[in-house]
Design a protein around this motif. Sequence first.
Motif, PDB file in Angstrom:
ATOM      1  N   GLY A   1      38.334  49.295  46.371  1.00 43.94           N
ATOM      2  CA  GLY A   1      38.231  48.383  45.228  1.00 43.94           C
ATOM      3  C   GLY A   1      39.525  47.626  44.991  1.00 43.94           C
ATOM      4  N   VAL A   2      39.488  46.784  43.979  1.00 44.40           N
ATOM      5  CA  VAL A   2      40.687  46.008  43.635  1.00 44.40           C
ATOM      6  C   VAL A   2      41.739  46.958  43.055  1.00 44.40           C
ATOM      7  N   CYS A   3      41.280  47.954  42.281  1.00 43.15           N
ATOM      8  CA  CYS A   3      42.217  48.912  41.675  1.00 43.15           C
ATOM      9  C   CYS A   3      42.936  49.737  42.741  1.00 43.15           C
ATOM     10  N   GLY A   4      42.167  50.271  43.699  1.00 46.81           N
ATOM     11  CA  GLY A   4      42.765  51.088  44.768  1.00 46.81           C
ATOM     12  C   GLY A   4      43.693  50.270  45.658  1.00 46.81           C
TER      13      GLY A   4
ATOM     14  N   HIS B   1      35.679  44.679  46.455  1.00 44.68           N
ATOM     15  CA  HIS B   1      35.491  44.829  45.008  1.00 44.68           C
ATOM     16  C   HIS B   1      34.411  45.870  44.711  1.00 44.68           C
ATOM     17  N   ILE B   2      34.661  46.737  43.718  1.00 42.47           N
ATOM     18  CA  ILE B   2      33.642  47.715  43.295  1.00 42.47           C
ATOM     19  C   ILE B   2      33.025  47.195  41.996  1.00 42.47           C
ATOM     20  N   TYR B   3      31.694  47.042  41.980  1.00 44.78           N
ATOM     21  CA  TYR B   3      31.012  46.587  40.765  1.00 44.78           C
ATOM     22  C   TYR B   3      30.800  47.756  39.815  1.00 44.78           C
ATOM     23  N   CYS B   4      31.294  47.611  38.582  1.00 43.11           N
ATOM     24  CA  CYS B   4      30.935  48.578  37.538  1.00 43.11           C
ATOM     25  C   CYS B   4      29.959  47.905  36.590  1.00 43.11           C
ATOM     26  N   ASP B   5      30.067  46.576  36.500  1.00 46.48           N
ATOM     27  CA  ASP B   5      29.212  45.800  35.600  1.00 46.48           C
ATOM     28  C   ASP B   5      28.888  44.503  36.352  1.00 46.48           C
TER      29      ASP B   5
ATOM     30  N   SER C   1      35.343  37.686  37.474  1.00 43.31           N
ATOM     31  CA  SER C   1      36.728  37.670  37.971  1.00 43.31           C
ATOM     32  C   SER C   1      37.447  38.912  37.459  1.00 43.31           C
ATOM     33  N   GLU C   2      38.564  39.228  38.107  1.00 39.63           N
ATOM     34  CA  GLU C   2      39.228  40.500  37.807  1.00 39.63           C
ATOM     35  C   GLU C   2      40.733  40.396  37.988  1.00 39.63           C
ATOM     36  N   LEU C   3      41.456  41.189  37.192  1.00 37.93           N
ATOM     37  CA  LEU C   3      42.921  41.275  37.314  1.00 37.93           C
ATOM     38  C   LEU C   3      43.308  42.743  37.268  1.00 37.93           C
TER      39      LEU C   3
ATOM     40  N   LEU D   1      46.371  48.865  35.047  1.00 41.63           N
ATOM     41  CA  LEU D   1      45.623  48.199  33.985  1.00 41.63           C
ATOM     42  C   LEU D   1      44.619  47.296  34.682  1.00 41.63           C
ATOM     43  N   ASP D   2      43.333  47.450  34.346  1.00 44.27           N
ATOM     44  CA  ASP D   2      42.263  46.684  35.002  1.00 44.27           C
ATOM     45  C   ASP D   2      41.536  45.836  33.946  1.00 44.27           C
ATOM     46  N   LEU D   3      41.312  44.570  34.262  1.00 42.39           N
ATOM     47  CA  LEU D   3      40.570  43.694  33.352  1.00 42.39           C
ATOM     48  C   LEU D   3      39.481  42.963  34.114  1.00 42.39           C
ATOM     49  N   ASP D   4      38.284  42.891  33.518  1.00 43.01           N
ATOM     50  CA  ASP D   4      37.163  42.145  34.107  1.00 43.01           C
ATOM     51  C   ASP D   4      36.757  41.038  33.155  1.00 43.01           C
ATOM     52  N   SER D   5      36.302  39.937  33.727  1.00 45.08           N
ATOM     53  CA  SER D   5      35.820  38.824  32.907  1.00 45.08           C
ATOM     54  C   SER D   5      34.455  38.358  33.409  1.00 45.08           C
TER      55      SER D   5
HETATM   56  N1  SME Z   1      36.119  46.493  39.848  1.00 47.02           N
HETATM   57  C1  SME Z   1      37.050  47.582  40.005  1.00 47.02           C
HETATM   58  C2  SME Z   1      36.447  48.895  39.633  1.00 47.02           C
HETATM   59  C3  SME Z   1      36.692  49.284  38.234  1.00 47.02           C
HETATM   60  S1  SME Z   1      35.734  48.449  37.108  1.00 47.02           S
HETATM   61  O1  SME Z   1      35.882  47.007  37.221  1.00 47.02           O
HETATM   62  C4  SME Z   1      35.995  48.952  35.568  1.00 47.02           C
HETATM   63  C5  SME Z   1      37.580  47.596  41.423  1.00 47.02           C
HETATM   64  O2  SME Z   1      37.091  46.860  42.290  1.00 47.02           O
HETATM   65  O3  SME Z   1      38.506  48.364  41.675  1.00 47.02           O
END
Ligand code: SME
Length: 152
Positions: A69-72, A92-96, A101-103, A117-121
């Motif tokens: 994922g983006v976090c890992g 990218h891992i979908y949670c929602d 987009s994501e940061l 710190l993870d943010l989704d939009s």
């Molecule tokens: N999208 C994230 C996973 C965590 S959720 O967005 C809360 C990722 O790709 O790591």
Amino acid sequence: MYKDLLLAYEGLINNENYEISLLANTSAFIYEHINNLNWVGFYNHIDNKLILGPFQGKVACNVIEPGRGVCGSSLVEKKTIVVDDVANHPNHIYCDFNSKSELVIPIIINDNVYGVLDLDSPVLSRFDNELVSFLEDVVSLLTKKLNMIKKK
Ligand code: SME
């Protein structure tokens, strides 16, 4: 606007003395003041994995392996990652499924990643340079405060 918000954040965390409430209130503060977000929260680096921490938004995956994922990816690369369109991001891992987009910003203490710190939009390309730089300033104040709490 972000300048005033940063001052307000500094005031908010001034009297925080516990990690858990510091993270919880930081996620609530961002979620309340920044529009067009559907998820804001922390993953903490525990046992070489990212473990779900305090957050605002829908139920999310509770464990993320390094590099996944983006976090890992942010954990492994130790850097901020901005994804303008998650559909075009292979890792990218979908949670929602509303997320567009994501940061992700790593929190680094003594050269180790404490967490992210993870943010989704729900909006494409939500995270422009100004917003990213404000949120990196938030993380830097948060990191200072976490350091102070740990030294107590
Ligand atoms: N999208 C994230 C996973 C965590 S959720 O967005 C809360 C990722 O790709 O790591």
